[in-house]
Motif scaffolding. Structure first.
Motif, PDB file in Angstrom:
ATOM      1  N   VAL A 117       3.826 -12.467   8.423  1.00  0.00           N
ATOM      2  CA  VAL A 117       4.708 -11.346   8.750  1.00  0.00           C
ATOM      3  C   VAL A 117       5.344 -10.796   7.480  1.00  0.00           C
ATOM      4  O   VAL A 117       5.381  -9.586   7.251  1.00  0.00           O
ATOM      5  N   ALA A 118       5.858 -11.699   6.644  1.00  0.00           N
ATOM      6  CA  ALA A 118       6.520 -11.273   5.407  1.00  0.00           C
ATOM      7  C   ALA A 118       5.572 -10.479   4.523  1.00  0.00           C
ATOM      8  O   ALA A 118       5.933  -9.422   3.989  1.00  0.00           O
ATOM      9  N   LYS A 119       4.354 -10.976   4.353  1.00  0.00           N
ATOM     10  CA  LYS A 119       3.388 -10.276   3.494  1.00  0.00           C
ATOM     11  C   LYS A 119       3.001  -8.922   4.075  1.00  0.00           C
ATOM     12  O   LYS A 119       2.852  -7.933   3.331  1.00  0.00           O
ATOM     13  N   SER A 120       2.868  -8.846   5.403  1.00  0.00           N
ATOM     14  CA  SER A 120       2.494  -7.574   6.015  1.00  0.00           C
ATOM     15  C   SER A 120       3.641  -6.571   5.962  1.00  0.00           C
ATOM     16  O   SER A 120       3.423  -5.371   5.768  1.00  0.00           O
ATOM     17  N   LYS A 121       4.875  -7.043   6.108  1.00  0.00           N
ATOM     18  CA  LYS A 121       6.022  -6.130   6.012  1.00  0.00           C
ATOM     19  C   LYS A 121       6.200  -5.644   4.578  1.00  0.00           C
ATOM     20  O   LYS A 121       6.551  -4.486   4.339  1.00  0.00           O
ATOM     21  N   ARG A 122       5.966  -6.528   3.617  1.00  0.00           N
ATOM     22  CA  ARG A 122       6.039  -6.110   2.216  1.00  0.00           C
ATOM     23  C   ARG A 122       4.949  -5.081   1.918  1.00  0.00           C
ATOM     24  O   ARG A 122       5.193  -4.069   1.237  1.00  0.00           O
ATOM     25  N   ALA A 123       3.756  -5.318   2.452  1.00  0.00           N
ATOM     26  CA  ALA A 123       2.662  -4.354   2.278  1.00  0.00           C
ATOM     27  C   ALA A 123       3.038  -3.015   2.902  1.00  0.00           C
ATOM     28  O   ALA A 123       2.723  -1.948   2.360  1.00  0.00           O
ATOM     29  N   GLY A 124       3.723  -3.070   4.038  1.00  0.00           N
ATOM     30  CA  GLY A 124       4.185  -1.845   4.674  1.00  0.00           C
ATOM     31  C   GLY A 124       5.194  -1.111   3.828  1.00  0.00           C
ATOM     32  O   GLY A 124       5.112   0.121   3.667  1.00  0.00           O
ATOM     33  N   GLU A 125       6.150  -1.845   3.269  1.00  0.00           N
ATOM     34  CA  GLU A 125       7.156  -1.204   2.420  1.00  0.00           C
ATOM     35  C   GLU A 125       6.509  -0.556   1.196  1.00  0.00           C
ATOM     36  O   GLU A 125       6.845   0.583   0.833  1.00  0.00           O
TER      37      GLU A 125
END
Length: 266
Positions: A160-168
């Protein structure tokens, strides 16, 4: 939220969309924006009764809101939310990208990335086509995601953290396009929030996780407190791309600086 915002109708005649707003941070953010005069699209994916309750509460308080069931990972769902804002309130001036997830086990291995990156970018691009100059987009994230490249997090939360960072990162790449359209972009990053589903699941998987984070941060914000900080950036004259850190960011910032210094020295 500051007292001036609480006592004004500074968002009157504005339309707002808060994704994932049938409960928790999103629901409270929707209530706060409506209290300032905005007409708010309350988005839900499955739980219509919960969203309708949020809308009813806003209307009982004298505000304007409409519930829209839509999956932001689909083009039809995104367009339905945008259309609801324009049709119900005349425009879409505030877009709060609050919906997130990825810890679900039944939606595919790539669901976290589809939701936290692809859907966020797609909604931003679709919405920005009709958002007027002077509008604002707010992306809600966590310190655990914002700093994931420099600061390790709990194993269960890593995807989740990596995907949210990728989103940001992907959203920030759209800043030049937003600036041309006169649309501001703001990130609000918060620590673990007491009472949220994510915090509960993480603590269940790693007992003591919430207590440990609370000790490290000094205290953790409640849903209501964090939502007030999200709502507070709406309407502020902040530089595009500004990150508002809410609660307990000092140790993350220190660790990130150390890691960056180490990388630069290698």
């Amino acid at each position: 939220m500051n007292e001036a915002q609480q006592n004004t109708q500074d968002l009157a005649a504005k339309g707002a969309l808060v994704t994932g707003s049938s409960r928790g941070i999103g629901a409270e953010t929707a209530r706060l924006l409506a209290a300032r005069g905005a007409g708010v699209v309350v988005n839900y994916r499955q739980k219509a009764p919960r969203a309708n309750k949020v809308v009813a509460g806003i209307e009982e308080a004298g505000g304007r809101a409409v519930a829209v069931g839509a999956d932001i990972t689909t083009e039809e769902g995104r367009q339905a939310m945008i259309n609801a804002a324009v049709q119900s309130f005349g425009s879409l001036d505030v877009l709060v990208l609050n919906a997130s997830g990825g810890m679900e086990s039944d939606l595919g291995e790539d669901y976290a990335l589809r939701l936290n990156r692809d859907a966020q970018v797609a909604l931003l691009e679709q919405a920005s086509e009709i958002m007027p100059s002077g509008s604002q987009v707010v992306f809600v994230t966590s310190h655990q995601a914002h700093f994931i490249d420099d600061v390790p997090t709990m194993d269960l939360y890593v995807p989740v953290a990596k995907s949210k960072r990728a989103g940001e990162v992907a959203l920030r790449e759209r800043i030049p396009m937003l600036e041309k359209r006169g649309i501001r972009f703001t990130v609000v990053s918060g620590d673990m929030i007491e009472g949220t589903i994510t915090a509960t699941l993480l603590n269940r998987a790693e007992p003591g996780a919430i207590e440990a984070r609370r000790d490290a941060a000094g205290r953790l914000y409640s849903v209501e407190e964090f939502a007030a900080e999200v709502a507070a950036v709406v309407g502020q004259d902040l530089p595009t791309g500004h990150t508002e850190y809410v609660g307990g960011a000092e140790d993350f910032l220190t660790a990130a600086r150390k890691n960056q210094s180490r990388i630069a020295g290698n």
